[in-house]
Design a protein around this motif. Structure first.
Motif, mmCIF file in Angstrom:
data_model
loop_
_atom_site.group_PDB
_atom_site.id
_atom_site.type_symbol
_atom_site.label_atom_id
_atom_site.label_comp_id
_atom_site.label_asym_id
_atom_site.label_seq_id
_atom_site.Cartn_x
_atom_site.Cartn_y
_atom_site.Cartn_z
ATOM 1 N N LYS A 122 2.090 19.632 12.606
ATOM 2 C CA LYS A 122 1.770 19.184 13.969
ATOM 3 C C LYS A 122 0.257 19.140 14.092
ATOM 4 O O LYS A 122 -0.416 20.171 14.090
ATOM 5 N N MET A 123 -0.286 17.955 14.219
ATOM 6 C CA MET A 123 -1.737 17.811 14.291
ATOM 7 C C MET A 123 -2.247 18.142 15.688
ATOM 8 O O MET A 123 -1.497 18.124 16.664
ATOM 9 N N SER A 124 -3.540 18.439 15.764
ATOM 10 C CA SER A 124 -4.186 18.771 17.032
ATOM 11 C C SER A 124 -4.685 17.503 17.718
ATOM 12 O O SER A 124 -5.012 16.509 17.058
ATOM 13 N N SER A 125 -4.796 17.563 19.033
ATOM 14 C CA SER A 125 -5.342 16.409 19.763
ATOM 15 C C SER A 125 -6.826 16.207 19.479
ATOM 16 O O SER A 125 -7.358 15.112 19.681
ATOM 17 N N ALA A 126 -7.504 17.259 19.007
ATOM 18 C CA ALA A 126 -8.909 17.102 18.624
ATOM 19 C C ALA A 126 -9.045 16.399 17.277
ATOM 20 O O ALA A 126 -10.059 15.772 16.991
ATOM 21 N N ASP A 127 -8.006 16.504 16.448
ATOM 22 C CA ASP A 127 -8.027 15.885 15.125
ATOM 23 C C ASP A 127 -6.620 15.443 14.736
ATOM 24 O O ASP A 127 -5.953 16.112 13.949
ATOM 25 N N PRO A 128 -6.168 14.315 15.263
ATOM 26 C CA PRO A 128 -4.859 13.792 14.871
ATOM 27 C C PRO A 128 -4.954 12.803 13.711
ATOM 28 O O PRO A 128 -4.158 11.863 13.626
ATOM 29 N N PHE A 129 -5.930 13.009 12.808
ATOM 30 C CA PHE A 129 -6.218 12.022 11.774
ATOM 31 C C PHE A 129 -6.296 12.592 10.351
ATOM 32 O O PHE A 129 -5.770 11.987 9.420
ATOM 33 N N TYR A 130 -6.973 13.724 10.168
ATOM 34 C CA TYR A 130 -7.351 14.144 8.820
ATOM 35 C C TYR A 130 -6.139 14.490 7.960
ATOM 36 O O TYR A 130 -6.110 14.178 6.769
ATOM 37 N N MET A 131 -5.142 15.131 8.533
ATOM 38 C CA MET A 131 -3.963 15.466 7.741
ATOM 39 C C MET A 131 -3.299 14.209 7.185
ATOM 40 O O MET A 131 -2.889 14.169 6.016
ATOM 41 N N VAL A 132 -3.204 13.178 8.000
ATOM 42 C CA VAL A 132 -2.616 11.923 7.520
ATOM 43 C C VAL A 132 -3.474 11.324 6.410
ATOM 44 O O VAL A 132 -2.953 10.770 5.431
ATOM 45 N N ALA A 133 -4.796 11.433 6.514
ATOM 46 C CA ALA A 133 -5.673 10.921 5.458
ATOM 47 C C ALA A 133 -5.425 11.653 4.140
ATOM 48 O O ALA A 133 -5.428 11.039 3.063
ATOM 49 N N ILE A 134 -5.206 12.960 4.207
ATOM 50 C CA ILE A 134 -4.900 13.729 2.993
ATOM 51 C C ILE A 134 -3.592 13.246 2.377
ATOM 52 O O ILE A 134 -3.500 13.000 1.164
ATOM 53 N N LEU A 135 -2.567 13.112 3.210
ATOM 54 C CA LEU A 135 -1.251 12.735 2.698
ATOM 55 C C LEU A 135 -1.243 11.294 2.185
ATOM 56 O O LEU A 135 -0.570 10.985 1.196
ATOM 57 N N ARG A 136 -1.998 10.417 2.826
ATOM 58 C CA ARG A 136 -2.096 9.037 2.325
ATOM 59 C C ARG A 136 -2.820 9.005 0.986
ATOM 60 O O ARG A 136 -2.496 8.185 0.108
ATOM 61 N N THR A 137 -3.794 9.886 0.811
ATOM 62 C CA THR A 137 -4.480 9.990 -0.478
ATOM 63 C C THR A 137 -3.509 10.435 -1.556
ATOM 64 O O THR A 137 -3.520 9.904 -2.684
ATOM 65 N N MET A 138 -2.653 11.396 -1.237
ATOM 66 C CA MET A 138 -1.635 11.839 -2.190
ATOM 67 C C MET A 138 -0.676 10.698 -2.545
ATOM 68 O O MET A 138 -0.330 10.491 -3.708
ATOM 69 N N ALA A 139 -0.248 9.967 -1.518
ATOM 70 C CA ALA A 139 0.696 8.869 -1.746
ATOM 71 C C ALA A 139 0.072 7.763 -2.594
ATOM 72 O O ALA A 139 0.772 7.078 -3.346
ATOM 73 N N ALA A 140 -1.249 7.593 -2.482
ATOM 74 C CA ALA A 140 -1.922 6.582 -3.301
ATOM 75 C C ALA A 140 -1.912 6.979 -4.780
ATOM 76 O O ALA A 140 -1.935 6.121 -5.660
ATOM 77 N N ILE A 141 -1.878 8.285 -5.050
ATOM 78 C CA ILE A 141 -1.790 8.764 -6.435
ATOM 79 C C ILE A 141 -0.389 8.523 -6.982
ATOM 80 O O ILE A 141 -0.202 7.992 -8.073
ATOM 81 N N ASP A 142 0.622 8.921 -6.208
ATOM 82 C CA ASP A 142 2.016 8.758 -6.626
ATOM 83 C C ASP A 142 2.902 8.816 -5.388
ATOM 84 O O ASP A 142 3.178 9.899 -4.876
ATOM 85 N N PRO A 143 3.349 7.667 -4.897
ATOM 86 C CA PRO A 143 4.128 7.651 -3.650
ATOM 87 C C PRO A 143 5.478 8.359 -3.758
ATOM 88 O O PRO A 143 6.069 8.720 -2.743
ATOM 89 N N GLU A 144 5.979 8.565 -4.976
ATOM 90 C CA GLU A 144 7.271 9.220 -5.168
ATOM 91 C C GLU A 144 7.141 10.669 -5.599
ATOM 92 O O GLU A 144 8.143 11.313 -5.917
ATOM 93 N N HIS A 145 5.927 11.192 -5.627
ATOM 94 C CA HIS A 145 5.757 12.573 -6.089
ATOM 95 C C HIS A 145 6.492 13.530 -5.145
ATOM 96 O O HIS A 145 6.499 13.327 -3.918
ATOM 97 N N PRO A 146 7.120 14.578 -5.678
ATOM 98 C CA PRO A 146 7.834 15.526 -4.821
ATOM 99 C C PRO A 146 6.970 16.167 -3.744
ATOM 100 O O PRO A 146 7.479 16.528 -2.673
ATOM 101 N N ILE A 147 5.664 16.323 -3.978
ATOM 102 C CA ILE A 147 4.794 16.848 -2.924
ATOM 103 C C ILE A 147 4.746 15.865 -1.759
ATOM 104 O O ILE A 147 4.863 16.249 -0.590
ATOM 105 N N VAL A 148 4.575 14.583 -2.070
ATOM 106 C CA VAL A 148 4.531 13.559 -1.026
ATOM 107 C C VAL A 148 5.842 13.535 -0.247
ATOM 108 O O VAL A 148 5.852 13.420 0.989
ATOM 109 N N ARG A 149 6.956 13.670 -0.945
ATOM 110 C CA ARG A 149 8.266 13.631 -0.294
ATOM 111 C C ARG A 149 8.606 14.936 0.428
ATOM 112 O O ARG A 149 9.663 15.047 1.046
#
Length: 479
Positions: free
Chosen positions: A183-210
């Motif tokens: 659950k992201m904060s209203s002060a920062d509803p962005f950075y967590m998604v940027a981290i996860l999108r970076t992971m998905a760019a490495i391997d979209p099917e990786h168990p961490i991403v899923r």
């Protein structure tokens, strides 16, 4: 697109590898009141069925660590458009200047280091094999069992003060092989998604991403929380944040649904008379104290709010003057020139008129301020404000320590051993040398616990007594 899209910043969600854009819901950021748009919360995407075995369960921890290390490298890569775009958006909602939170984010990536991640596991678990498989145990009666640190289902309620918490939360959620909803904060509803999108760019099917999802909803929104804060969906809430955030989730806690709380804390400094023996020692101690106060521009929980200084008033005042100068220097370098809130400014200016009781260095302009008093002020120092509390002895400062005291920066270091038992008895959770509130020894407890040990579900498979003699027992224990 709705009419809001022209003047609101967009905050996408991430559900186990899928990025979802949308502007169906409009929210306001916590500190600045800036509007941002999100998609509707998708319950079917955020809540995996209980019948699903966690994707990371049988992935070796060494492989998880390798993927986290690669993620760290990608997060600081100059061409990472997800991070650059995130910081562009965050600049409109976050109270800190872009240069500050961007720098914090880059430094936080250092946590994704193989040595650090292994140290975390080794200190949190007596036998790290329990994360990868069922580990055999046998008691003195000959009864045996198999034990596993089983992958949990976690909701992480993130704070908005530091991008570093997002980095650490992703790593910890992966290390315990959990299914994670952030659950992201209203002060920062962005950075967590940027981290996860970076992971998905490495391997979209990786168990961490899923295993990871990130979304925003307003804290206390019953339409969301009455549904997802249930033991049939998740095991634990890992909650960071202020009193309101913690109090909001407490009402949902019950059998099968636990709270792991990094709740509101206040950190202090305890500075012995040894700091006042010369101009040189005063300067050095003032510099160390200012470093502790200015952690994340005093937004971090480990940032010092109160500085208890042992000595006569004339020397404490000289220290306070040097302390203020050091704070102002650090504030100027940070680029953070936020004015004080109106309520805090009124509190400070009222004290400034009471010259007979308080000493004041600086102004109520958000550029650094020190207030000297004989007991702590009754407001929460923030936005680069130090409250120097003069004491005859550091023994007098001990009575101000309680269960909300997180970090104590102590000077001189060779007196820490004389105080650490009393400080811990009072409720303090961490004592360190003055000036070192920021870095911590890898793998040590935080907020009075080993977090990863608390995150997992400890599962036991009882298997009855071992048949046969000593030789059979040895075979079993070495399995």
């Amino acid at each position: 697109m709705s009419e809001h899209s022209d003047f609101t910043v967009s905050a996408p969600f991430f559900y186990r590898g899928e990025v979802v854009e949308g502007d169906e819901s409009i929210h306001r950021s916590r500190d600045l009141g800036v509007s941002f748009a999100t998609p509707r919360f998708a319950f079917d995407k955020a809540i995996p069925p209980r019948t699903e075995v966690p994707p990371l369960l049988n992935v070796p921890t060494d492989e998880i660590i390798d993927f986290l290390v690669e993620t760290g490298q990608r997060l600081v890569a100059p061409d990472n458009e997800h991070v650059h775009d995130c910081f562009d958006r965050m600049a409109s909602t976050h109270i800190l200047p872009r240069s500050v939170f961007e720098n914090v984010g880059k430094h936080a990536v250092a946590y994704l280091d193989k040595r650090i991640l292994k140290a975390e596991l080794e200190q949190n678990f007596p036998d790290t094999r329990a994360l990868d498989r069922w580990v055999p145990l046998q008691d003195f009666t000959g009864r045996k069992a198999w034990v596993r640190a089983f992958a949990p289902r976690l909701i992480h309620v993130l704070p908005g003060n530091s991008p570093g918490v997002a980095i650490k939360s992703v790593a910890q959620g992966a290390l315990v092989k959990g299914i994670n909803l952030f659950k992201m904060s209203s002060a920062d509803p962005f950075y967590m998604v940027a981290i996860l999108r970076t992971m998905a760019a490495i391997d979209p099917e990786h168990p961490i991403v899923r295993s990871m999802s990130a979304a925003y909803w307003r804290g206390g929104d019953a339409a969301v929380e009455n549904v997802i804060y249930r033991p049939q969906y998740f095991d634990k809430i890992v909650a960071w944040g202020g009193g309101d955030a913690i109090n909001n989730v407490v009402k949902y806690i019950g059998p099968g649904f636990q709270l792991v709380s990094f709740d509101p804390k206040t950190s202090i400094s305890m500075i012995g008379r040894e700091a006042l023996v010369s101009e040189e020692t005063m300067e050095a101690a003032a510099d160390r104290a200012s470093a502790d106060l200015m952690m994340l521009n005093q937004e971090a929980c480990a940032a010092s709010r109160f500085q208890f200084v042992e000595g006569p008033q004339d020397l404490v005042d000289r220290f306070s003057e040097k302390f203020h100068r050091r704070i102002a220097e650090r504030a100027a370098l940070s680029g953070d020139v936020r004015p004080l809130s109106s309520d805090l400014k009124e509190e400070v200016e009222a004290l400034m008129m009471m010259d007979d009781e308080y000493g004041v260095w600086g102004r109520s302009d958000g550029k650094g301020l020190v207030i000297r008093s004989d007991q702590p002020v009754d407001f929460h120092p923030i936005n680069k404000i130090g409250n120097v509390v003069r004491v005859d002895s550091l023994d007098d400062a001990v009575r101000y320590v309680n269960v909300a005291t997180q970090t104590i920066g102590f000077y001189p270091s060779d007196r820490m051993a004389d105080y650490r038992d009393r400080l811990s008895a009072g409720g303090a959770q961490r004592v360190c040398p003055l000036g070192e509130a920021g870095p911590s020894t890898f793998g040590t407890p935080w907020d009075g616990m080993y977090p990863l040990h608390r995150f997992v579900n400890w599962a036991v498979n009882e298997n009855g007594p071992v048949d046969g003699g000593t030789e059979d027992n040895e075979v079993y224990l070495n399995a």
